[in-house]
Write a protein that holds these residues in place. Structure first.
Motif, PDB file in Angstrom:
ATOM      1  N   VAL A 201       2.321  -2.273  19.524  1.00 58.54           N
ATOM      2  CA  VAL A 201       1.852  -0.904  19.304  1.00 58.54           C
ATOM      3  C   VAL A 201       2.368  -0.316  17.992  1.00 58.54           C
ATOM      4  CG1 VAL A 201       1.420  -0.380  21.729  1.00 58.54           C
ATOM      5  CG2 VAL A 201       3.704  -0.009  20.796  1.00 58.54           C
ATOM      6  N   ARG A 202       3.180  -1.065  17.261  1.00 56.64           N
ATOM      7  CA  ARG A 202       3.530  -0.657  15.894  1.00 56.64           C
ATOM      8  C   ARG A 202       2.266  -0.479  15.061  1.00 56.64           C
ATOM      9  NH1 ARG A 202       5.949  -4.676  12.879  1.00 56.64           N
ATOM     10  NH2 ARG A 202       7.148  -3.207  11.599  1.00 56.64           N
ATOM     11  N   TRP A 203       1.240  -1.289  15.355  1.00 58.99           N
ATOM     12  CA  TRP A 203       0.000  -1.241  14.586  1.00 58.99           C
ATOM     13  C   TRP A 203      -0.808   0.021  14.878  1.00 58.99           C
ATOM     14  CZ3 TRP A 203      -1.779  -5.065  11.086  1.00 58.99           C
ATOM     15  CH2 TRP A 203      -0.945  -6.172  10.966  1.00 58.99           C
ATOM     16  N   GLY A 204      -0.394   0.795  15.865  1.00 59.83           N
ATOM     17  CA  GLY A 204      -1.043   2.065  16.130  1.00 59.83           C
ATOM     18  C   GLY A 204      -0.421   3.223  15.374  1.00 59.83           C
ATOM     19  N   GLU A 205       0.472   2.919  14.422  1.00 61.61           N
ATOM     20  CA  GLU A 205       1.167   3.942  13.634  1.00 61.61           C
ATOM     21  C   GLU A 205       0.822   3.751  12.159  1.00 61.61           C
ATOM     22  OE1 GLU A 205       5.240   3.328  14.730  1.00 61.61           O
ATOM     23  OE2 GLU A 205       4.821   3.626  16.867  1.00 61.61           O
ATOM     24  N   GLU A 206       0.254   4.774  11.555  1.00 63.35           N
ATOM     25  CA  GLU A 206      -0.265   4.644  10.193  1.00 63.35           C
ATOM     26  C   GLU A 206       0.812   4.262   9.189  1.00 63.35           C
ATOM     27  OE1 GLU A 206      -2.099   7.538   6.759  1.00 63.35           O
ATOM     28  OE2 GLU A 206      -2.833   7.857   8.812  1.00 63.35           O
ATOM     29  N   ASP A 207       1.993   4.857   9.309  1.00 62.64           N
ATOM     30  CA  ASP A 207       3.032   4.571   8.321  1.00 62.64           C
ATOM     31  C   ASP A 207       3.511   3.125   8.424  1.00 62.64           C
ATOM     32  OD1 ASP A 207       4.159   5.105  10.823  1.00 62.64           O
ATOM     33  OD2 ASP A 207       5.999   5.933   9.980  1.00 62.64           O
ATOM     34  N   VAL A 208       3.554   2.598   9.638  1.00 65.38           N
ATOM     35  CA  VAL A 208       3.973   1.203   9.812  1.00 65.38           C
ATOM     36  C   VAL A 208       2.945   0.260   9.196  1.00 65.38           C
ATOM     37  CG1 VAL A 208       4.402  -0.617  11.505  1.00 65.38           C
ATOM     38  CG2 VAL A 208       5.342   1.677  11.867  1.00 65.38           C
ATOM     39  N   VAL A 209       1.664   0.509   9.460  1.00 65.93           N
ATOM     40  CA  VAL A 209       0.616  -0.360   8.925  1.00 65.93           C
ATOM     41  C   VAL A 209       0.547  -0.242   7.405  1.00 65.93           C
ATOM     42  CG1 VAL A 209      -1.861  -0.843   8.930  1.00 65.93           C
ATOM     43  CG2 VAL A 209      -0.687  -0.328  11.066  1.00 65.93           C
ATOM     44  N   ALA A 210       0.745   0.953   6.877  1.00 64.98           N
ATOM     45  CA  ALA A 210       0.774   1.122   5.423  1.00 64.98           C
ATOM     46  C   ALA A 210       1.873   0.268   4.810  1.00 64.98           C
ATOM     47  CB  ALA A 210       0.975   2.589   5.070  1.00 64.98           C
ATOM     48  N   ASP A 211       3.026   0.227   5.467  1.00 61.99           N
ATOM     49  CA  ASP A 211       4.131  -0.585   4.975  1.00 61.99           C
ATOM     50  C   ASP A 211       3.815  -2.071   5.103  1.00 61.99           C
ATOM     51  OD1 ASP A 211       6.953  -0.780   4.038  1.00 61.99           O
ATOM     52  OD2 ASP A 211       7.257  -1.719   5.991  1.00 61.99           O
ATOM     53  N   LEU A 212       3.170  -2.464   6.199  1.00 56.84           N
ATOM     54  CA  LEU A 212       2.816  -3.870   6.389  1.00 56.84           C
ATOM     55  C   LEU A 212       1.812  -4.345   5.345  1.00 56.84           C
ATOM     56  CD1 LEU A 212       2.451  -4.004  10.291  1.00 56.84           C
ATOM     57  CD2 LEU A 212       4.116  -5.286   8.934  1.00 56.84           C
ATOM     58  N   LEU A 213       0.808  -3.525   5.054  1.00 60.40           N
ATOM     59  CA  LEU A 213      -0.228  -3.923   4.095  1.00 60.40           C
ATOM     60  C   LEU A 213       0.293  -3.914   2.669  1.00 60.40           C
ATOM     61  CD1 LEU A 213      -3.335  -2.076   5.585  1.00 60.40           C
ATOM     62  CD2 LEU A 213      -2.738  -4.493   5.815  1.00 60.40           C
ATOM     63  N   GLY A 214       1.257  -3.062   2.389  1.00 63.12           N
ATOM     64  CA  GLY A 214       1.930  -3.080   1.103  1.00 63.12           C
ATOM     65  C   GLY A 214       1.190  -2.381  -0.017  1.00 63.12           C
ATOM     66  N   ASP A 215       1.658  -2.628  -1.241  1.00 59.86           N
ATOM     67  CA  ASP A 215       1.162  -1.868  -2.389  1.00 59.86           C
ATOM     68  C   ASP A 215      -0.148  -2.411  -2.961  1.00 59.86           C
ATOM     69  OD1 ASP A 215       2.046  -4.170  -3.604  1.00 59.86           O
ATOM     70  OD2 ASP A 215       3.647  -3.212  -4.768  1.00 59.86           O
ATOM     71  N   GLN A 216      -0.730  -3.435  -2.327  1.00 57.79           N
ATOM     72  CA  GLN A 216      -2.023  -3.921  -2.797  1.00 57.79           C
ATOM     73  C   GLN A 216      -3.191  -3.142  -2.193  1.00 57.79           C
ATOM     74  OE1 GLN A 216      -2.643  -8.263  -3.306  1.00 57.79           O
ATOM     75  NE2 GLN A 216      -0.614  -8.482  -2.412  1.00 57.79           N
ATOM     76  N   VAL A 217      -2.883  -2.154  -1.355  1.00 57.20           N
ATOM     77  CA  VAL A 217      -3.952  -1.326  -0.787  1.00 57.20           C
ATOM     78  C   VAL A 217      -3.735   0.130  -1.183  1.00 57.20           C
ATOM     79  CG1 VAL A 217      -4.229  -2.886   1.177  1.00 57.20           C
ATOM     80  CG2 VAL A 217      -2.802  -0.838   1.423  1.00 57.20           C
ATOM     81  N   GLU A 218      -4.812   0.885  -1.100  1.00 56.01           N
ATOM     82  CA  GLU A 218      -4.767   2.319  -1.389  1.00 56.01           C
ATOM     83  C   GLU A 218      -5.715   3.031  -0.431  1.00 56.01           C
ATOM     84  OE1 GLU A 218      -6.080   2.743  -5.403  1.00 56.01           O
ATOM     85  OE2 GLU A 218      -8.009   1.771  -5.057  1.00 56.01           O
TER      86      GLU A 218
END
Length: 274
Positions: free
Chosen positions: A179-196
């Motif tokens: 359920v970490r994947w249900g949290e925007e800040d966690v997923v933003a950190d997982l996807l990293g700086d290659q996404v915007e």
């Protein structure tokens, strides 16, 4: 031949255990409850005809088929062969051209920048290695392409089911909470700086059962996490877990309704590959 590190061995063992878990029971009966989640994800991702779409952890293919109906060129991957067989039969029945490949979310068998869109509907959240799965999502999407993920939230109904399971059976070594994947800040950190342009919206799918007991029995019989956990318990433990599942369902029940009606909350997170 290189020798796996301890961490690699732990993750490999964890992935094997998870694969067996999703093979247990009969997830097809549970997946039928998530059709709306998949269709909402495809709609939110604004899939267009002709786009190249990857559905990660496709299961029985709901999101892949929804994208194919629009006219996208779709590939779905999963590491459970029995679920892929169901997905293929469903695609054939609708005469939809979808390619289904046996693979894990952590090792996508595609070159860099292959797809316009990568989707996952309550699938990649259960990957053994969250960092690797997120990295693979980004890798296979072209610059300017999109990633769209639907995941159960920690405080929602299914997050509560997983919480009940955790009270009776400890997670295996190396496991991270899905359920970490249900949290925007966690997923933003997982996807990293290659996404915007990362953003999210919260949705709910309404489910109906004869009563809370019918819900509990369905999930103890067919849903991998609860089915597998129950099999590890003695009779008293299984009875206690069923009691807790019934209480959980009743806590979410909509009042004044005949039978059990409850909302299952999920979050759709979207990002654009730079």
């Amino acid at each position: 031949m290189s020798i796996p590190t301890a961490d690699t061995r732990v993750l490999t063992e964890l992935r094997d255990k998870q694969q067996k878990m999703w093979t247990s029971g009969d997830y097809n009966k549970i997946a039928a409850l998530t059709v709306t989640v998949n269709e909402t994800l495809v709609a939110q991702a604004a899939i267009a005809p002709g786009e190249r779409v990857l559905d990660v952890a496709t299961g029985t293919g709901h999101a892949a088929l929804a994208a194919a109906r629009i006219g996208a060129g779709v590939t779905g991957i999963d590491y459970v062969p029995t679920l892929l067989d169901i997905a293929r039969r469903r695609a054939a029945a609708e005469e939809l051209d979808v390619t289904f490949v046996e693979a894990s979310a952590e090792d996508l068998p595609f070159p860099d920048e292959t797809f316009d869109v990568a989707l996952s509907a309550i699938g990649v959240m259960f990957a053994a290695d969250h960092d690797r799965a997120a990295s693979e999502l980004v890798r296979v999407v072209r610059p300017g392409g999109r990633i769209a993920l639907a995941s159960w939230t920690r405080s929602g109904f299914v997050g509560g089911i997983l919480g009940v399971v955790g009270r009776y059976v400890s997670p295996p070594p190396g496991a991270q909470s899905p359920v970490r994947w249900g949290e925007e800040d966690v997923v933003a950190d997982l996807l990293g700086d290659q996404v915007e342009e990362i953003g999210s919206t919260v949705h709910a799918v309404t489910q109906r059962f004869r009563d809370a007991e019918a819900f509990a029995d369905l999930f103890l019989t067919y849903y991998g996490p609860t089915h597998t956990a129950a099999a590890k318990l003695d009779d008293a433990g299984r009875s206690a877990m069923r009691t807790d599942l019934v209480a959980h369902a009743n806590a979410f029940a909509r009042p004044g309704v005949i039978g059990l009606e409850c909302d299952w909350e999920y979050r759709i997170i979207q990002a654009t590959h730079r």
